[in-house]
Design an enzyme around this catalytic site. Structure first.
Site, PDB file in Angstrom:
ATOM      1  N   TYR A  53       0.821  -1.314   0.157  1.00  0.00           N
ATOM      2  CA  TYR A  53       0.007   0.110  -0.082  1.00  0.00           C
ATOM      3  C   TYR A  53       0.822   1.071   0.038  1.00  0.00           C
ATOM      4  O   TYR A  53       0.530   2.081  -0.257  1.00  0.00           O
ATOM      5  CB  TYR A  53      -0.415   0.039   1.450  1.00  0.00           C
ATOM      6  CG  TYR A  53      -2.271  -0.881   0.458  1.00  0.00           C
ATOM      7  CD1 TYR A  53      -3.045  -0.496   0.072  1.00  0.00           C
ATOM      8  CD2 TYR A  53      -2.320  -2.212   1.002  1.00  0.00           C
ATOM      9  CE1 TYR A  53      -3.974  -1.604  -0.386  1.00  0.00           C
ATOM     10  CE2 TYR A  53      -2.841  -3.069   1.127  1.00  0.00           C
ATOM     11  CZ  TYR A  53      -4.205  -2.618   0.042  1.00  0.00           C
ATOM     12  OH  TYR A  53      -5.657  -3.403  -0.393  1.00  0.00           O
ATOM     13  N   GLN A  86     -14.687   3.577  -5.954  1.00  0.00           N
ATOM     14  CA  GLN A  86     -14.460   1.915  -5.931  1.00  0.00           C
ATOM     15  C   GLN A  86     -12.529   2.341  -5.546  1.00  0.00           C
ATOM     16  O   GLN A  86     -12.077   1.475  -4.638  1.00  0.00           O
ATOM     17  CB  GLN A  86     -14.421   0.645  -6.801  1.00  0.00           C
ATOM     18  CG  GLN A  86     -16.139   0.175  -6.882  1.00  0.00           C
ATOM     19  CD  GLN A  86     -16.234  -0.751  -8.115  1.00  0.00           C
ATOM     20  OE1 GLN A  86     -16.080  -1.885  -7.687  1.00  0.00           O
ATOM     21  NE2 GLN A  86     -16.435  -0.509  -9.395  1.00  0.00           N
ATOM     22  N   ASP A  89      -8.034   6.102  -4.710  1.00  0.00           N
ATOM     23  CA  ASP A  89      -6.820   7.080  -4.732  1.00  0.00           C
ATOM     24  C   ASP A  89      -8.409   8.447  -4.230  1.00  0.00           C
ATOM     25  O   ASP A  89      -9.430   8.267  -3.826  1.00  0.00           O
ATOM     26  CB  ASP A  89      -6.778   7.336  -6.586  1.00  0.00           C
ATOM     27  CG  ASP A  89      -7.278   7.789  -6.954  1.00  0.00           C
ATOM     28  OD1 ASP A  89      -8.587   8.521  -7.219  1.00  0.00           O
ATOM     29  OD2 ASP A  89      -7.799   6.832  -8.476  1.00  0.00           O
ATOM     30  N   HIS A 104     -14.474   1.271  -1.205  1.00  0.00           N
ATOM     31  CA  HIS A 104     -13.043  -0.106  -0.291  1.00  0.00           C
ATOM     32  C   HIS A 104     -11.287   1.015   0.103  1.00  0.00           C
ATOM     33  O   HIS A 104     -10.993   0.422   0.418  1.00  0.00           O
ATOM     34  CB  HIS A 104     -13.044  -0.378  -1.912  1.00  0.00           C
ATOM     35  CG  HIS A 104     -13.992  -1.333  -2.754  1.00  0.00           C
ATOM     36  ND1 HIS A 104     -13.641  -1.731  -3.898  1.00  0.00           N
ATOM     37  CD2 HIS A 104     -14.391  -2.401  -2.619  1.00  0.00           C
ATOM     38  CE1 HIS A 104     -14.902  -2.609  -4.837  1.00  0.00           C
ATOM     39  NE2 HIS A 104     -15.829  -2.847  -3.206  1.00  0.00           N
ATOM     40  N   GLY A 170     -15.630   3.305 -15.821  1.00  0.00           N
ATOM     41  CA  GLY A 170     -14.623   2.173 -15.396  1.00  0.00           C
ATOM     42  C   GLY A 170     -14.408   1.554 -14.588  1.00  0.00           C
ATOM     43  O   GLY A 170     -13.368   1.802 -14.230  1.00  0.00           O
ATOM     44  N   THR A 171     -15.118   0.527 -14.294  1.00  0.00           N
ATOM     45  CA  THR A 171     -15.210  -0.798 -13.420  1.00  0.00           C
ATOM     46  C   THR A 171     -15.900  -1.764 -14.202  1.00  0.00           C
ATOM     47  O   THR A 171     -16.562  -1.931 -14.887  1.00  0.00           O
ATOM     48  CB  THR A 171     -16.314  -0.393 -11.991  1.00  0.00           C
ATOM     49  OG1 THR A 171     -16.405  -1.607 -11.601  1.00  0.00           O
ATOM     50  CG2 THR A 171     -17.489  -0.262 -12.823  1.00  0.00           C
ATOM     51  N   SER A 172     -15.178  -3.597 -14.237  1.00  0.00           N
ATOM     52  CA  SER A 172     -15.648  -3.916 -15.060  1.00  0.00           C
ATOM     53  C   SER A 172     -16.901  -4.995 -14.099  1.00  0.00           C
ATOM     54  O   SER A 172     -17.253  -6.016 -15.062  1.00  0.00           O
ATOM     55  CB  SER A 172     -14.379  -5.221 -14.089  1.00  0.00           C
ATOM     56  OG  SER A 172     -14.113  -5.539 -13.533  1.00  0.00           O
TER      57      SER A 172
HETATM   58  N1  APR Z   1     -11.518   4.738 -19.506  1.00  0.00           N
HETATM   59  C1  APR Z   1     -12.235   3.525 -18.755  1.00  0.00           C
HETATM   60  N2  APR Z   1     -12.586   2.615 -18.239  1.00  0.00           N
HETATM   61  C2  APR Z   1     -11.372   1.788 -18.453  1.00  0.00           C
HETATM   62  C3  APR Z   1     -10.000   3.079 -19.072  1.00  0.00           C
HETATM   63  C4  APR Z   1      -9.944   4.108 -19.332  1.00  0.00           C
HETATM   64  N3  APR Z   1      -9.246   4.933 -20.298  1.00  0.00           N
HETATM   65  N4  APR Z   1      -8.801   2.147 -19.163  1.00  0.00           N
HETATM   66  C5  APR Z   1      -9.677   0.410 -18.657  1.00  0.00           C
HETATM   67  N5  APR Z   1     -10.681   0.630 -18.029  1.00  0.00           N
HETATM   68  C6  APR Z   1     -12.047  -0.307 -18.260  1.00  0.00           C
HETATM   69  C7  APR Z   1     -11.535  -1.936 -17.995  1.00  0.00           C
HETATM   70  O1  APR Z   1     -12.289  -1.619 -19.160  1.00  0.00           O
HETATM   71  C8  APR Z   1     -12.618  -2.284 -17.180  1.00  0.00           C
HETATM   72  O2  APR Z   1     -13.637  -2.658 -17.142  1.00  0.00           O
HETATM   73  O3  APR Z   1     -11.993  -0.437 -16.290  1.00  0.00           O
HETATM   74  C9  APR Z   1     -12.558  -1.668 -15.863  1.00  0.00           C
HETATM   75  C10 APR Z   1     -12.109  -1.545 -15.180  1.00  0.00           C
HETATM   76  O4  APR Z   1     -11.568  -3.140 -13.816  1.00  0.00           O
HETATM   77  P1  APR Z   1     -10.957  -3.427 -13.235  1.00  0.00           P
HETATM   78  O5  APR Z   1      -9.156  -3.575 -12.819  1.00  0.00           O
HETATM   79  O6  APR Z   1     -11.687  -4.638 -12.308  1.00  0.00           O
HETATM   80  O7  APR Z   1     -11.098  -2.306 -11.663  1.00  0.00           O
HETATM   81  P2  APR Z   1     -11.804  -2.280 -11.038  1.00  0.00           P
HETATM   82  O8  APR Z   1     -13.847  -2.215 -11.344  1.00  0.00           O
HETATM   83  O9  APR Z   1     -12.367  -0.594 -10.141  1.00  0.00           O
HETATM   84  O10 APR Z   1     -12.128  -2.966  -9.534  1.00  0.00           O
HETATM   85  C11 APR Z   1     -13.868  -3.281  -8.510  1.00  0.00           C
HETATM   86  O11 APR Z   1     -11.707  -4.914  -7.474  1.00  0.00           O
HETATM   87  O12 APR Z   1      -9.463  -5.526  -6.411  1.00  0.00           O
HETATM   88  C12 APR Z   1     -10.553  -4.916  -6.314  1.00  0.00           C
HETATM   89  O13 APR Z   1     -11.308  -3.352  -5.004  1.00  0.00           O
HETATM   90  C13 APR Z   1     -10.383  -3.583  -5.937  1.00  0.00           C
HETATM   91  O14 APR Z   1     -12.276  -1.636  -6.209  1.00  0.00           O
HETATM   92  C14 APR Z   1     -11.367  -2.609  -7.011  1.00  0.00           C
HETATM   93  C15 APR Z   1     -12.280  -3.256  -7.288  1.00  0.00           C
END
Ligand code: APR
Length: 236
Positions: A53, A86, A89, A104, A170-172
């Site tokens: 971290y 989530q 930062d 988170h 921007g979240t998967s």
């Molecule tokens: N703009 C928008 N989206 C983007 C970009 C971008 N420039 N680059 C990548 N992405 C998308 C990817 O396509 C993906 O769908 O951002 C998403 C990121 O997904 P993850 O890496 O799974 O992140 P997140 O969904 O925030 O993860 C959730 O998982 O590990 C834990 O606690 C951690 O808060 C986090 C949680």
């Protein structure tokens, strides 16, 4: 003012140079989740977890909010905006968003490892072994680890269920319970999803997918969609 809820994930900060978690360049390709972000890892090797971290923190310190964070902050001029993120930062706050709920945790805070209510704002100072809370036990990052409760989840569900417009950036949508938030949005409201990659969302009505990076998709959201909604309300 209409209530606009923006739900963000690592993707919104990707163009600020902060790595996402999944995907080919994701953080979890390099680290085992359970070595860095779990109560088990903390019990086994707290020094390693703190190092993990402290590195994340240095990365956030060096990053700047990008256009997407800035535009989300500017939406407060036209909407009652609540950001649910989530991300650990503080780029939404540094861009000027005044109402941010971290699901988170937040990298600029530490907390007691024996009392989750003892939270301290420490900015970009590192946490090291031997740094104690006022109860004399080791401080940990104020991060929600895998397997832990998400203390702000109820509040987030409430915000989403009262939204007039719901935007996801921007979240998967892989990590629960956060990923389930979309199901709390009222069926009839407009929903938008900004992500450059395919995201599986089933059975969600009124959803528009803007398949772009955050810095491209957020201007499209505003100029092609939100302005039209506001014009209908004579608010622009
Ligand atoms: N703009 C928008 N989206 C983007 C970009 C971008 N420039 N680059 C990548 N992405 C998308 C990817 O396509 C993906 O769908 O951002 C998403 C990121 O997904 P993850 O890496 O799974 O992140 P997140 O969904 O925030 O993860 C959730 O998982 O590990 C834990 O606690 C951690 O808060 C986090 C949680």
């Amino acid at each position: 003012m209409k209530k606009l809820v923006v739900f963000t994930g690592a993707g919104i900060s990707a163009e600020s140079g902060i790595r996402t978690f999944r995907g080919s360049d994701g953080l979890w390709e390099e680290y085992n989740i359970m070595d860095g972000a779990s109560p088990e890892a903390w019990a086994k090797d707290p020094k390693l977890v703190l190092e993990f971290y402290n590195k994340r923190k240095a990365q956030v310190k060096g990053a700047q909010p990008n256009l997407a964070h800035q535009l989300v902050a500017q939406l407060e001029e036209k909407f009652e905006v609540k950001v649910i993120t989530q991300n650990i930062d503080d780029l939404h706050e540094r861009a000027g968003s005044t109402n941010v709920l971290h699901l988170h945790g937040l990298i600029t805070q530490s907390r007691s490892s024996v009392d989750e209510n003892l939270i301290y704002t420490i900015g970009f100072d590192e946490i090291n072994l031997g740094d104690n809370c006022e109860k004399g036990t080791q401080l940990r990052p104020n991060i929600v680890w895998f397997g832990e409760e998400v203390p702000n989840m109820d509040k987030a569900c409430e915000l989403v269920s009262c939204a007039d417009i719901f935007v996801i950036i921007g979240t998967s949508l892989n990590v629960h319970p956060a990923a389930g938030l979309i199901h709390h949005a009222p069926t009839n409201i407009k929903k938008y999803l900004i992500d450059p990659n395919e995201i599986k969302v089933n059975d969600i009505e009124n959803l528009t997918f803007i398949r772009e990076k955050a810095t491209v998709g957020t201007p499209i959201l505003i100029n092609q969609h939100l302005k039209v909604l506001l014009q209908k309300d004579n608010a622009f």
